[in-house]
Every structure is written in structure tokens, then in C-alpha cells.
Write an enzyme that holds these catalytic residues in place. Structure first.
Site, short mmCIF file in Angstrom:
data_model
loop_
_atom_site.label_atom_id
_atom_site.label_comp_id
_atom_site.label_asym_id
_atom_site.label_seq_id
_atom_site.Cartn_x
_atom_site.Cartn_y
_atom_site.Cartn_z
CD GLU A 143 -2.42 -1.16 2.76
OE1 GLU A 143 -1.74 -0.80 3.83
OE2 GLU A 143 -3.85 -1.26 2.61
CE LYS A 149 1.58 -1.45 5.49
NZ LYS A 149 0.06 -1.05 5.62
CD GLN A 150 1.27 -5.45 3.03
OE1 GLN A 150 1.01 -4.37 3.29
NE2 GLN A 150 0.58 -6.60 3.16
C1 BGC Z 1 -1.86 -4.23 5.48
C2 BGC Z 1 -2.89 -4.72 4.86
C3 BGC Z 1 -3.88 -5.76 5.79
C4 BGC Z 1 -4.55 -4.58 6.59
C5 BGC Z 1 -5.05 -5.25 7.81
C6 BGC Z 1 -2.34 -3.41 6.57
O1 BGC Z 1 -1.51 -2.68 7.20
O2 BGC Z 1 -0.96 -3.33 4.59
O3 BGC Z 1 -2.40 -5.93 3.78
O4 BGC Z 1 -5.02 -5.96 4.98
O5 BGC Z 1 -3.33 -4.23 7.17
O6 BGC Z 1 -4.70 -6.28 8.40
#
Ligand code: BGC
Length: 802
Positions: free
Chosen positions: A490, A610-611
Site C-alpha cells: 500500500e 511496505k510488504q
Molecule cells: C496491510 C494490509 C492488511 C491490513 C489489515 C495493512 O497494514 O497492509 O495488507 O490487509 O493491514 O490487516
């Protein structure tokens, strides 16, 4: 197994750790949950008693940064825990005694996973040397999901005298559990009324202000003496004067029932609550039926892993089962990203079910089915959302709540800069493929063809249709593209300096969209003809549309750069990020979106994620399946390219989500075993060590918790339920090379899998069912019910080195 494998003991009292403990000591039963807050304290900045019923949301409007914003929240319900006490010395009441107060002399809290109870022992000593021990036991009933109970035992150790005890239901609570939401409207409960219902029982009823859910709570408190009740403001209070005799325990039992107007088979929530509490047995009886229910759950979700990892996994399992229990199968709810344990993300439902259902499918398939049914009930809403975008098919929301509309906020507060900044996370259209993937996985694991052919097919079809419609043909490329989206990472939501948000050709979105399209086509071909006809008629599916799907599923664009898969088109042109420099300057840089925004910069400029995003593909698909998917798309994904891709993103990810460590651990276990454990460990410690800096106090990270269970169950065993076979391709890590668990697979209950260095053991319990087809890379065996088989595995050290 020693008792410590089943208990988490917290010694002493640390105000700065209290919110974390409250989250980790939450008790729940899938219907509702209550944070492990001290019964003596209201929300006061240190303590935060929160009670949440699954699916009980309310919508409020607030004004921030000059704009009106609407948010739907999982509502914090009246606090049923309240029980406080003070010593009456010489006719004068002393101060209310609280953990952490001046006279506290000791504090110990024990979370017992086996029994599903929270026990607390607090000792006080006042200025006159009077010592009081308070031992409290609580449970949120696992067999009767509408009940909770609190037993408090007072012992005056070296004195005799009067103790005043107050038990209450507090309807003055608000949603103030997350500091950064406090500028928004917080009061969800209105029309709070209280009263008495004999004997020893008080009640409270209220409703949510806009969703109009009626809530009824009743509390029966029994003590050695009768109490008197009064009803100040939004609370109902029972007061008792206990005459304590030195060394003799005095017991106060509080039993609480909770109903809402969403519950089936009741006429009125208050009446139901009063009736239920009246019929509830004494504490000992409740405790014993509660324990029995937990015992059954532990049998169905047996998991044995040695050492500390095993202890943490059991805690994770406990919290997963408290959020999504067999009771969930009767509810219209989804998977709340932060459990029922706090108010972060407002109790919303994201794609996190992608990390949860694969675990549940193999233990509690009826719960998976209910969670998918939650999505099916909101299919129409998702179709409207697609229509509003000018598309056909179903566009599921990034954040979902009560009715399935998009609940993602359009502005969010960066607590670091104090600024409200635009939030484009709703452009994460990959949530649709998560739902489709789960439908498929659930049906493969359970053999539930009825669901697959009905609700499952309807969802797949509309999700596929949306992707096909969202894809545009680019003649220059000779391929289809999905433009203007946000991927799982994100942090990137726009090109640097772009006026419009969104990125083109997020590899994860495109590859999973291709998978959805391919699977849906397969499914349509294999549906029983009458059902296929029904579906075609109902959805107006035309053969030209199918041709388009076929084409898109083979021709979606997947960008590459420098010999690796690009996270999105143009990722390779972004600037390299100075990881070391920023680490030196800021320390923890997981949330580098916030750091950079506060510095007047933007993470959109950098190769910094981020991930796990591209690497999510290695989480969802086995190496063989991923290769096949790419090949269908006309790309060669050889081992070398995948390894390079893993390396590339490994060095460009900040792990600002708990899901990231999990996915990296999972993927690295196959690609770079020596580095996998570091990430698996991080995923294991995500909540107990509050790795994301203070976020666990606002609710556990359910996706990561369930994901770690699945890491053992599917990640390290390579278990896939594909094509009617149980496929296994184990890669145990040296640090996690011995474990055992049971599964429920296609109607076989309690299939036991034990992995140990050198071998894997499978036992199928006796039944009249078909044998299980077990496929390993080099061989396959049929294991008959009542039989077991030993499959030799190379020793861990002999596994092909990366
Ligand atoms: C993450 C998402 C996740 C959401 C709820 C966010 O920080 O980037 O991938 O769905 O948290 O857990």
C-alpha cells in the site's frame, strides 16, 4: 507437555504494557469477545475495557480537515466487567483499590489456553498494614456464546472488617480505543436504559445510533450478602457490603448474558439476556461446560510443535478460535483483521481472510463456508460497486463491514505529521482474487461441490467478469493491462508526481486475475449442465464473453525489469531508497510512508515496499503452479528468475505489515532456507512482542496469527489440496523440523500428519470413506481409512541447498 505450554503468565503490573496485555488476554467465543482489562478500571488512558460482538457495526459522521467523513465501526458495547472494591475502615470508605494503585503489593495474571480462562491475583496492603488478596477468574463461555462469568475471591489476610464491592454494567463507554481515531465521532450507543430483574439481577439495554441494533445485557451477582442496586446515569450498579473475616475467602460471582437484535430465535435481546442469565448455572457449572467446549476445540485443532515456537503457535490458535469459532458458522460475519480484540481498522474485513481460511478449511470447514457466505451475501453490493465504476462483474471492497460497501477511509491521519492525507487503499482490487482463491481452496479441501456449484460459482463468475472488464487491451504491447490500481504494497499508490492515484499492471493483481479467469473457465466447463445453464441464464453470460476471458487470462501483462518481475510497470525506474541512512536517522523504519510524508517526501518515489507484493505469488502458489500460470501467460518463470525476484524484493521491503514477515518466511523456506527462520520468527513474535510498535494493543493481527499456523500446516509441508489429492512437498526448517497436527480433509476427521527428520507419518482414522490419495513429488500412495503410512524424507541437511 508442561503446564507452561498452555499458560501465559504475566508477573507484575506495567501500565505501559497494559494495552498489549489486554489484547493478548482477550477472551472470546466467536460471537463476542472482551479485552483482558482490569475489572476495577474504566477507559482511562492505561486501561481499555472493550467488548465487541462480531458483526455489530454502527456508522457515524465526523468532520476532519474541513471534510465530512463517514466511518463504520465495530461498536464497543457496554462494559460488563466492572467490579471494584474498597475497604471500609472505621466507618469511612477508603479509596477504590486498583491494580497499579498506591497500595498494590503484587499482581499476577495467568492466561490459561487449555481452559480458556483468565486468572488474576492482585494483593493490596494499605497504610495500616491491612493486606487483601483478590483472586479473579473470568471466562467468555465457549459452549453458550451469550454468557460470560467473573468469579472474584477476596481474602483479608491479617484483618477483619468491611469490604464494599460494586458490580456494574457500564453503558457510558465509547469507541476511544485507538488514539488516532479520537478526533472522530466516538459515541455509538444511545437510549441506554437500566433496571432490576429479581433476584440479584440487573439489566441494561441500549441501541446503536444509526444501525439500530438493540443490545440487551443482564448481570446476576451473587455474594455472601444481598446487595442493593441503583442506576446512576448510563450505568447499573449493585453494591455489597461484605464482612470479611481474617483468612476466610469471600466469593462474589458475576454472570452476564449478552444478546443483540441480530441474534436468531429470540424476540427481544433484553428479554433473552435476562432469561438466559436467570437460567445460567453457578460458576463451577459454567466453568466445567466451558472447559469441555475448549477441550473439543483443542482436539479438532490439534497442533504439536516443540519449544517456544509451539507455545506461541498455541496462543495464536487460541486467538484465532476465539475470533472464529464454530459459533461463527451461524453468523453473518467476515474475518475481522484485528480479531474481536480492539478497535484498530474499526473491526473491518480486508483480504486478510486469505491468510485465515486456508487454515480453517482443514479443521473447521463449516466456519470457512460461513465466512465465504458473508461474501456471497454482499455479492450484489460488489456488483453495484463495479457498476458505479462503469464495469460489469463484482468489485469487492477493500474494507468491508456490515453491508459490504467500501468502508476504506478516504483520508487518514499520519500521527507523525499530524496531517490528514488522502488514502487510496480502496484501489486494491486484488481483494477479489483473495475471495476467489478462498472459494477454490475451501472447496478443494472440503469437497463441498454444492457450494462450489452454487454460491462459489456465482462469486467466481462475477469476480472474473470484473477483472476481464477492468482489463484494457494495449495494441502496442499486444496484451491486456489492468491500470490504476494499488497492489498489496500500500505504500505505492501513485506514480511520482502524478495527478491521479493508481499504478499500472501490478504483477500480483494481474497474475491472480489471470488465475481467477482460468479457474472460472475450468469451473464453467465442469459444472453439471443444468446448473451451468441456470448460471448462464441468470447472469446473461454470452459465449463472446467467455472468449474474452480466455484471451485475457492468457494475455494479461506482467512487467519485468532487470531480470525480475516488476511489482508494477515502472517500478524499476523509481529511485533506490537509502535504507541504511534512514535506519540510522529514524531507527525503526517499518512505517516509512509516515516518516517520509512527515519529511515532505513520498515513498512513491522509491523502490521501497511496505510488504510482500510480488512475493505473495509464492505464498499462494506452489512453484509448479506458479510456473504453469506464467507459462499460460506466455512468460517463462524459471527457478533463477524467481530466486532473483525474491532477492530483489527482500532487500527493498520495510515489513510495515505483520503479513510481510510471514510471507517472506514462507517463500524463503523454499528458496533460501537459511534466511527463512528470521522471518518466521518475526511472524511468530509479531503480536507477543508487538513488533509493529504499539499496534497489538489496538487488536491482534489475526491474518499473521492464522498465517503462522498455516505456515506449519501448509508452508513447511508443501500441503496442497488440489485435484482431489493431498499433495505434499515438505521443506521443514532446521528450527522447525518436527511437528504434528491433525486435519479434517474431505469428510475424514482427525487425519494425523507427523513430520520428523527423515520421515513423514500419515494416519487416516477408520471410516467408511474413500481412501486418501497422497501425492509426493516422487511417488503417490493411497492411504485407506484405518491405515497409516511412513514416507521417508531426506534429512533436513540433505535438502537441496539454494
Ligand atoms: C496491510 C494490509 C492488511 C491490513 C489489515 C495493512 O497494514 O497492509 O495488507 O490487509 O493491514 O490487516
Amino acid at each position: 507437555m508442561t503446564e507452561t505450554d498452555w499458560t501465559w503468565v504475566y508477573e507484575g503490573y506495567a501500565p505501559e504494557r497494559e494495552s498489549l496485555r489486554e489484547s493478548l488476554c482477550t477472551l472470546g467465543n466467536g460471537y463476542f469477545a472482551t479485552r483482558g482489562a482490569a475489572s476495577e478500571c474504566a477507559a482511562d488512558g492505561v486501561h481499555y475495557p472493550g467488548t465487541y460482538v462480531a458483526g455489530c457495526y454502527n456508522r457515524l459522521t465526523s468532520t476532519v480537515a474541513g471534510r465530512r467523513v463517514e466511518n463504520e465501526d465495530l461498536v464497543n458495547l457496554p462494559n460488563w466487567l466492572v467490579l471494584r472494591y474498597r475497604v471500609n475502615g472505621g466507618g469511612r470508605p477508603g479509596p477504590w483499590l486498583v491494580p497499579g494503585g498506591r497500595s498494590m503489593a503484587g499482581h499476577r495474571q495467568i492466561l490459561d489456553l487449555r481452559q480458556g480462562t483468565l486468572e488474576r491475583v492482585t494483593r493490596y496492603e494499605d497504610d495500616q498494614g491491612r493486606r487483601l488478596a483478590v483472586r479473579q477468574h473470568r471466562l467468555v463461555h465457549m459452549a453458550d456464546p451469550h454468557l460470560a462469568a467473573l468469579r472474584t475471591v477476596f481474602t483479608a489476610e491479617n484483618w477483619s472488617g468491611t469490604l464494599e464491592v460494586e458490580a456494574a454494567l457500564d453503558g457510558s463507554v465509547e469507541n476511544t480505543g485507538v488514539a488516532r481515531y479520537r478526533q472522530l465521532a466516538t459515541r455509538h450507543l444511545i437510549h441506554v436504559h437500566t433496571g432490576d430483574a429479581a433476584p440479584a439481577t440487573v439489566w441494561l439495554r441500549c441501541r446503536t445510533s444509526t444501525s439500530d441494533i438493540r443490545i440487551g445485557m443482564a448481570s446476576r451477582t451473587t455474594a455472601p450478602v444481598d446487595g442493593v442496586s441503583h442506576h446512576p446515569g448510563r450505568r447499573t450498579v449493585q453494591r455489597f457490603r461484605l464482612e470479611l473475616e481474617q483468612g476466610r475467602a469471600a466469593v462474589v460471582d458475576k454472570t452476564v448474558a449478552l444478546h443483540t437484535s441480530h441474534d436468531p430465535a429470540i424476540s427481544d435481546p433484553l428479554h433473552a439476556a435476562v432469561d438466559r442469565v436467570r437460567r445460567a448455572g453457578p460458576f463451577e457449572t459454567l466453568l466445567s461446560s466451558h472447559r469441555a467446549a475448549w477441550q473439543q476445540l483443542w482436539r479438532r485443532a490439534e497442533l504439536e510443535v516443540a519449544d517456544e515456537a509451539g507455545r506461541i503457535l498455541r496462543l495464536h490458535l487460541f486467538h484465532v478460535l476465539q475470533t472464529l469459532s464454530p459459533h461463527t458458522a451461524d453468523l453473518d460475519v467476515g474475518v475481522p483483521a484485528r480479531g474481536l480484540h480492539g478497535e484498530a481498522y474499526r473491526g473491518h474485513i480486508f483480504w486478510d481472510e486469505l491468510f485465515v481460511l486456508p487454515y480453517l478449511n482443514l479443521h473447521f470447514p463449516e466456519v470457512s463456508r460461513a465466512l465465504l457466505t458473508y461474501r456471497h451475501r454482499r455479492l450484489e453490493r460488489a456488483r453495484f460497486a463495479a457498476l458505479d465504476e462503469g464495469c460489469t462483474g463484482a468489485m469487492y471492497p477493500w474494507q468491508s463491514g456490515s453491508d459490504g460497501r467500501e468502508e476504506a477511509q478516504r483520508l487518514h491521519l499520519n500521527p507523525r505529521s499530524g496531517r490528514w492525507v488522502p488514502d487510496h487503499s480502496h484501489l486494491q482490487h486484488h481483494v477479489g482474487s483473495a475471495i476467489a482463491y478462498n472459494v477454490w481452496q475451501y472447496c478443494e479441501a472440503s469437497g463441498d461441490s454444492e457450494f462450489l456449484h452454487t454460491k462459489g460459482a456465482e462469486m467466481l463468475l462475477q469476480i472474473a467478469r470484473f477483472y476481464a472488464c477492468r482489463a484494457t487491451h494495449d495494441p502496442a504491447l499486444g496484451r491486456y493491462r489492468i491500470r490504476g490500481v494499488v497492489g498489496p504494497d500500500e505504500y505505492h499508490d501513485a506514480y511520482p508526481g502524478a495527478a491521479e492515484p493508481g499504478l499500472d499492471d501490478n504483477a500480483y493483481t494481474n497474475v491472480t486475475a489471470a488465475w481467477v479467469l482460468g479457474r472460472t473457465l475450468d469451473l464453467l466447463r465442469s459444472l453439471p449442465e443444468p446448473r451451468r445453464q441456470e448460471l448462464v441464464e441468470r447472469t446473461g453470460l454470452h459465449h463472446t464473453e467467455l472468449e474474452l476471458w480466455e484471451d485475457v487470462s492468457r494475455m494479461l501483462h506482467v512487467p519485468f525489469h532487470d531480470g525480475v518481475i516488476s511489482q508494477f510497470e515502472g517500478f524499476g525506474e523509481l529511485a533506490e531508497f537509502d535504507w541504511e541512512g534512514h535506519r540510522r536517522r529514524f531507527g525503526d523504519i517499518r512505517r516509512l510512508d509516515r516518516i517520509l510524508e512527515a519529511e515532505g517526501d513520498s515513498v512513491n518515489r522509491y523502490k521501497a515496499s511496505k510488504q510482500a507484493d510480488v512475493l505473495m505469488l509464492g505464498y499462494l502458489f506452489s512453484p509448479a503452479e506458479l510456473r504453469a500460470l506464467f507459462s499460460r501467460l506466455g512468460y517463462v518463470l524459471d527457478e533463477e528468475t524467481w530466486r532473483r525476484t525474491v532477492d530483489y524484493y527482500l532487500h527493498r521491503t520495510s515489513h510495515g505489515s505483520t503479513l510481510s514477515g510471514l510471507v517472506h518466511g514462507w517463500v524463503l523456506a523454499r528458496v533460501r532456507r537459511s534466511e527463512a527462520w528470521r522471518f518466521c520468527r518475526e511472524a511468530l513474535e509479531g503480536d507477543i512482542a508487538d513488533v509493529q510498535g504499539g499496534t497489538t494493543g489496538e487488536g491482534i493481527h489475526l491474518g499473521a496469527m492464522a498465517g503462522t499456523l498455516d505456515l506449519v500446516q501448509r508452508g513447511l509441508t508443501g500441503l496442497e489440496t488440489r485435484g482431489g489429492a493431498l499433495r505434499l512437498d515438505p521443506v521443514p526448517l532446521p528450527e522447525l523440523s518436527e511437528f504434528c497436527f491433525t486435519l479434517r480433509y474431505r469428510g475424514h476427521w482427525g487425519v494425523r500428519l507427523r513430520v520428523a527428520p527423515g520421515g513423514m507419518h500419515i494416519a487416516v482414522p477408520g471410516s467408511g470413506r474413500d481412501p486418501i490419495d497422497v501425492e509426493l513429488p516422487e511417488r503417490s500412495v493411497l492411504v485407506e481409512p484405518g491405515e497409516e503410512c511412513e514416507l521417508p524424507l531426506p534429512a533436513v541437511d540433505d535438502w537441496a541447498p539454494p
